[in-house]
Design an enzyme around this catalytic site. Structure first.
Site, PDB file in Angstrom:
ATOM      1  N   ASP A  67       0.815  -1.211   0.000  1.00 51.88           N
ATOM      2  CA  ASP A  67       0.000   0.000   0.000  1.00 51.88           C
ATOM      3  C   ASP A  67       0.850   1.263   0.000  1.00 51.88           C
ATOM      4  O   ASP A  67       2.075   1.209   0.184  1.00 51.88           O
ATOM      5  CB  ASP A  67      -0.961   0.003   1.203  1.00 51.88           C
ATOM      6  CG  ASP A  67      -0.270  -0.395   2.500  1.00 51.88           C
ATOM      7  OD1 ASP A  67       0.970  -0.310   2.581  1.00 51.88           O
ATOM      8  OD2 ASP A  67      -0.975  -0.781   3.448  1.00 51.88           O
ATOM      9  N   ASN A 136      -6.947  -3.137  14.790  1.00 50.19           N
ATOM     10  CA  ASN A 136      -8.348  -3.319  14.376  1.00 50.19           C
ATOM     11  C   ASN A 136      -8.518  -4.500  13.413  1.00 50.19           C
ATOM     12  O   ASN A 136      -9.591  -4.695  12.850  1.00 50.19           O
ATOM     13  CB  ASN A 136      -8.887  -2.028  13.733  1.00 50.19           C
ATOM     14  CG  ASN A 136      -8.177  -1.674  12.427  1.00 50.19           C
ATOM     15  OD1 ASN A 136      -7.263  -2.380  12.000  1.00 50.19           O
ATOM     16  ND2 ASN A 136      -8.590  -0.586  11.802  1.00 50.19           N
ATOM     17  N   HIS A 138      -6.913  -4.939  10.524  1.00 48.97           N
ATOM     18  CA  HIS A 138      -6.695  -4.682   9.089  1.00 48.97           C
ATOM     19  C   HIS A 138      -5.419  -5.337   8.579  1.00 48.97           C
ATOM     20  O   HIS A 138      -4.478  -5.580   9.337  1.00 48.97           O
ATOM     21  CB  HIS A 138      -6.749  -3.178   8.773  1.00 48.97           C
ATOM     22  CG  HIS A 138      -5.514  -2.393   9.113  1.00 48.97           C
ATOM     23  ND1 HIS A 138      -5.495  -1.016   9.096  1.00 48.97           N
ATOM     24  CD2 HIS A 138      -4.261  -2.768   9.476  1.00 48.97           C
ATOM     25  CE1 HIS A 138      -4.286  -0.607   9.418  1.00 48.97           C
ATOM     26  NE2 HIS A 138      -3.524  -1.632   9.666  1.00 48.97           N
ATOM     27  N   GLU A 143      -9.531  -2.084   5.786  1.00 48.14           N
ATOM     28  CA  GLU A 143     -10.074  -1.777   7.107  1.00 48.14           C
ATOM     29  C   GLU A 143     -11.310  -2.635   7.419  1.00 48.14           C
ATOM     30  O   GLU A 143     -11.894  -3.235   6.512  1.00 48.14           O
ATOM     31  CB  GLU A 143     -10.440  -0.287   7.157  1.00 48.14           C
ATOM     32  CG  GLU A 143      -9.279   0.657   6.844  1.00 48.14           C
ATOM     33  CD  GLU A 143      -8.253   0.761   7.972  1.00 48.14           C
ATOM     34  OE1 GLU A 143      -8.181  -0.143   8.826  1.00 48.14           O
ATOM     35  OE2 GLU A 143      -7.511   1.763   7.993  1.00 48.14           O
TER      36      GLU A 143
HETATM   37  P1  PGA Z   1       2.609  -1.532  12.659  1.00 52.52           P
HETATM   38  O1  PGA Z   1       1.401  -1.430  11.652  1.00 52.52           O
HETATM   39  O2  PGA Z   1       3.519  -2.583  12.109  1.00 52.52           O
HETATM   40  O3  PGA Z   1       3.245  -0.169  12.621  1.00 52.52           O
HETATM   41  O4  PGA Z   1       2.045  -1.897  13.983  1.00 52.52           O
HETATM   42  C1  PGA Z   1       0.827  -2.594  11.159  1.00 52.52           C
HETATM   43  C2  PGA Z   1      -0.424  -2.265  10.403  1.00 52.52           C
HETATM   44  O5  PGA Z   1      -1.088  -1.267  10.742  1.00 52.52           O
HETATM   45  O6  PGA Z   1      -0.769  -3.008   9.478  1.00 52.52           O
END
Ligand code: PGA
Length: 241
Positions: A67, A136, A138, A143
């Site tokens: 992404d 969450n 995702h 999301e």
């Molecule tokens: P993080 O993010 O590795 O910074 O915890 C992971 C994500 O939001 O997919």
């Protein structure tokens, strides 16, 4: 779904690096799906070490990132383009022309998303996709209340994601509210997926991903249906398993 519980973040990172490097050692022209965020930083460090020790050679690989924020310039230190260069590409020998990251300033979003999806298919599909997970649930920027059928598309970021990612920006207002992300269908078409998570803040999402019901409210839960999914977690993220 295979779950590996590592003793700590370093062990989690090492195991992930072994999976990626063995993929590349066995298939020189592997297609890697890469992720950003804090979670895979340790894995990138381990991969750089393996490269420096001449254990692995990235000259044949093609990479696709999950992404990118929209709209964001590549030069912006918070862009995922910048992150990838700064944390991985500048230290290893992946060829520039074989690096794909969604264009965060594309004028025609639909065309950008279609082309991204086509490029993945043209290269024969992703051999191994690395994933982080949001608290969450995702994956990529897919999301909660996700459409499991979506391919690469423009997504609206969840409030919780904007909150979580504001730690990288000067203020919450600076966090882009949309992003281009591979869709769940894109991720599910990868031949192998490896999801990494560390820290208790991810424990609930990991529990729901591994043991919960498959539902759009927990996007990562769809990985239960993938034929070759590995979840590597530290003890904190495994707390509720
Ligand atoms: P993080 O993010 O590795 O910074 O915890 C992971 C994500 O939001 O997919």
């Amino acid at each position: 779904m295979r779950v590996i519980i590592a003793d700590n973040y370093k062990e989690m990172s090492k195991k992930a690096a072994v999976m990626v490097s063995s993929q590349v050692i066995l298939k020189h022209d592997s297609v890697l799906g890469l992720a950003t965020g804090d979670t895979p930083l340790g894995m990138y460090k381990e991969l750089i070490k393996l490269y420096e020790d001449k254990e692995v050679d990235f000259s044949g690989v093609t990479t696709f990132n999950l992404d990118e924020y929209y709209k964001i310039q590549r030069e912006n230190p918070e862009s995922y383009y910048y992150y990838m260069n700064n944390n991985f590409f500048k230290y290893v020998n992946v060829k520039k022309e074989k690096i794909y990251i969604p264009n965060g300033t594309a004028k025609d979003i639909d065309e950008e998303c279609r082309n991204y999806e086509d490029e993945i298919k043209n290269k024969g599909g992703i051999d191994i996709q690395i994933l982080g997970i949001g608290a969450n649930g995702h994956i990529g920027f897919n999301e909660p209340d996700v459409n499991f059928e979506a391919e690469t598309h423009l997504v609206k970021l969840d409030k919780m994601t904007i909150e979580a990612n504001s730690r990288f920006f000067n203020s919450k207002d600076e966090v882009p509210t949309t992003a281009i992300s591979m869709g769940i269908k894109t991720i599910m078409q990868s031949k192998r997926v490896v999801l990494l998570a560390n820290g208790e803040v991810k424990a609930d999402a990991i529990y729901k991903t591994v043991k919960g019901k498959i539902c759009p409210e927990v996007p990562a839960s769809i990985l239960q249906l993938h034929s070759d999914a590995t979840i590597i977690v530290d003890k904190g993220a495994a707390k509720l398993l």
